[in-house]
Design a protein around this motif. Sequence first.
Motif, PDB file in Angstrom:
ATOM      1  N   THR A 181       0.819  -1.199   0.000  1.00 39.52           N
ATOM      2  CA  THR A 181       0.000   0.000   0.000  1.00 39.52           C
ATOM      3  C   THR A 181       0.859   1.258   0.000  1.00 39.52           C
ATOM      4  OG1 THR A 181      -1.776  -1.152   1.146  1.00 39.52           O
ATOM      5  CG2 THR A 181      -1.817   1.234   1.205  1.00 39.52           C
ATOM      6  N   VAL A 184      -6.231   2.725  -4.716  1.00 37.66           N
ATOM      7  CA  VAL A 184      -6.063   2.456  -3.286  1.00 37.66           C
ATOM      8  C   VAL A 184      -7.227   1.636  -2.754  1.00 37.66           C
ATOM      9  CG1 VAL A 184      -5.852   3.505  -0.997  1.00 37.66           C
ATOM     10  CG2 VAL A 184      -4.697   4.547  -2.956  1.00 37.66           C
ATOM     11  N   TYR A 211      -7.653  -2.336  -3.650  1.00 38.28           N
ATOM     12  CA  TYR A 211      -6.786  -3.239  -2.891  1.00 38.28           C
ATOM     13  C   TYR A 211      -7.321  -3.434  -1.472  1.00 38.28           C
ATOM     14  CZ  TYR A 211      -2.545  -5.134  -0.737  1.00 38.28           C
ATOM     15  OH  TYR A 211      -1.656  -5.928  -0.061  1.00 38.28           O
ATOM     16  N   LEU A 212      -7.653  -2.336  -0.819  1.00 41.28           N
ATOM     17  CA  LEU A 212      -8.099  -2.413   0.575  1.00 41.28           C
ATOM     18  C   LEU A 212      -9.460  -3.096   0.695  1.00 41.28           C
ATOM     19  CD1 LEU A 212      -6.946   1.136   1.736  1.00 41.28           C
ATOM     20  CD2 LEU A 212      -5.850  -1.054   2.230  1.00 41.28           C
ATOM     21  N   GLN A 242      -5.068   6.914   5.254  1.00 42.46           N
ATOM     22  CA  GLN A 242      -5.051   6.609   3.829  1.00 42.46           C
ATOM     23  C   GLN A 242      -5.497   7.803   3.006  1.00 42.46           C
ATOM     24  OE1 GLN A 242      -3.792   4.286   2.114  1.00 42.46           O
ATOM     25  NE2 GLN A 242      -3.281   2.815   3.701  1.00 42.46           N
ATOM     26  N   GLN A 287      -8.580  -1.952   7.136  1.00 40.04           N
ATOM     27  CA  GLN A 287      -8.554  -1.975   5.679  1.00 40.04           C
ATOM     28  C   GLN A 287      -9.750  -1.224   5.096  1.00 40.04           C
ATOM     29  OE1 GLN A 287      -5.883  -3.220   4.262  1.00 40.04           O
ATOM     30  NE2 GLN A 287      -5.056  -4.028   6.168  1.00 40.04           N
TER      31      GLN A 287
END
Length: 497
Positions: A46, A71, A74-75, A306, A431
């Motif tokens: 990440t 982003v 993926y999370l 994030q 996540q």
Amino acid sequence: MTAPAPAPPPPPPSDPNPAPTPTPYPRRWAAAAVMMVAALMDLLDTTVANVAIPSIGRDLHASQGALQWLVSAYLLGFASTLIVSGHLGDRYGRKALFLAGTAGFGLASLGCGLAQSPGQLIAARAVQGVMAALLMPQVLGSFRTLFHGKERGAVFGVYGAVGGFAAAVGLLLGGLLTGADLFGWGWRSVFLVNVPVAAAACLAAAVLVPATRERGAGRPDLAGSLVLAAALSAIVLPLVQGEANGWPLWGWLCLAAGVLAVIGLGFLEARRRGTATVPLLPARAFGLPAFSVGLAVQLLFAVGMQGFFLVFAIWLQGSEGYTPMQAGVLTAAFSVGGFLTAPAADALAVRFGRLVLTGGALLMAGGFAGVWYAVSASGAARTGAWPLVPGLLLAGAGLGFLVVPLVNVVLSAVPADIAGGASGIFSTAQQFGGALGAAVIGSVFFGSLADGGPTRALTAAMPWVCAGFLLSAALCLALPRTAVSPQPAPAAEPVAA
């Protein structure tokens, strides 16, 4: 991530038939080293990708929403698969799932590196997240089985150190790989570097890692896992796409349906208690104030983290003219701050309890407010690196005081028989919060981009970042006054910047 439950206490000395001490697997440390190398791919991925996002956007002509999805995909893939993957490993064997996840992560990374369009890259990123969620719970589950006594604490300590190392070097590595332009690959090397690592880890694990599983493990809730994945995606989708589409009615309906689906899944699992199926969302854990409040703190923390690093990387390289390497070096100041405070965080939390966590959240809010002030004060001129460093260091110092003891606070309050499931939920919140942060704070940033450029957009997004940490600080005050145990809780997913 599914964390191991604490080891059962040894039998009392008066027990005439004490249980025999299990014979340790002779190559357990070699197996642990191999599994940590594989886990390092996820722990780095990440942060490594964040620094490369502006280069990806220019090369693939990606839209603003696509950059957010790089982003969030993926999370979301990770969050949607994490809990059930731990249960699958417990019941059917961890080695096979670890090998499948590691090989799949390598292939998905190859797909990322070869992607010719934003859609292809986003799809490969989602598969990466699923494969990471498949392999990561097997690491901690295997450690619980292979190590006992003091060795178990030692291997979890090494694993935590590896996670901290990944957080520190990920930003630097992403900038270095992107800027070095090895073989003319540019940003693609960020993903392609995983391919030989995954191949080597698979070969070594096939020889060194033993097959382990839990006797009497319940049946995983596969149907519930699909519902959870759909619900989390339904929540994030309208938040990413809403700004570009004028916040249509379908987006609000989709968001509401996702929230209701998560709530409904929780109620359904609570009603069927006592069945052979292992619940994804154990109701007993949510009934504990320390767990519920700590979960909210974890989610808000991930939203701010994030969201900030997504828009900050775009601003540094799009407005300030930083190269990927320069951006990585600057943002590494955040990791340095965390390294300064993390070693003392648990001991201070044992003594001062929730006040340490509250202080950590306030430091993070203050540090990011310092970054906000430095950017605002520069006006139309470039900000420069040094005005940003104090805020990043301060925010990183807050990270150590908040996140390191938070895992202990939450899991110390959970009964041992549901500690694994609770740890999986805790890591899922991290996540999912990251995916929300990229969606919400990214939408604020991109929505303001046309009005005044990247600097104006960053100053519009920063209040949302700071508000998330201020709310985290307020929630920390609702934790039990002395929630922290002097004994470390089972390991959970390390936090990466």
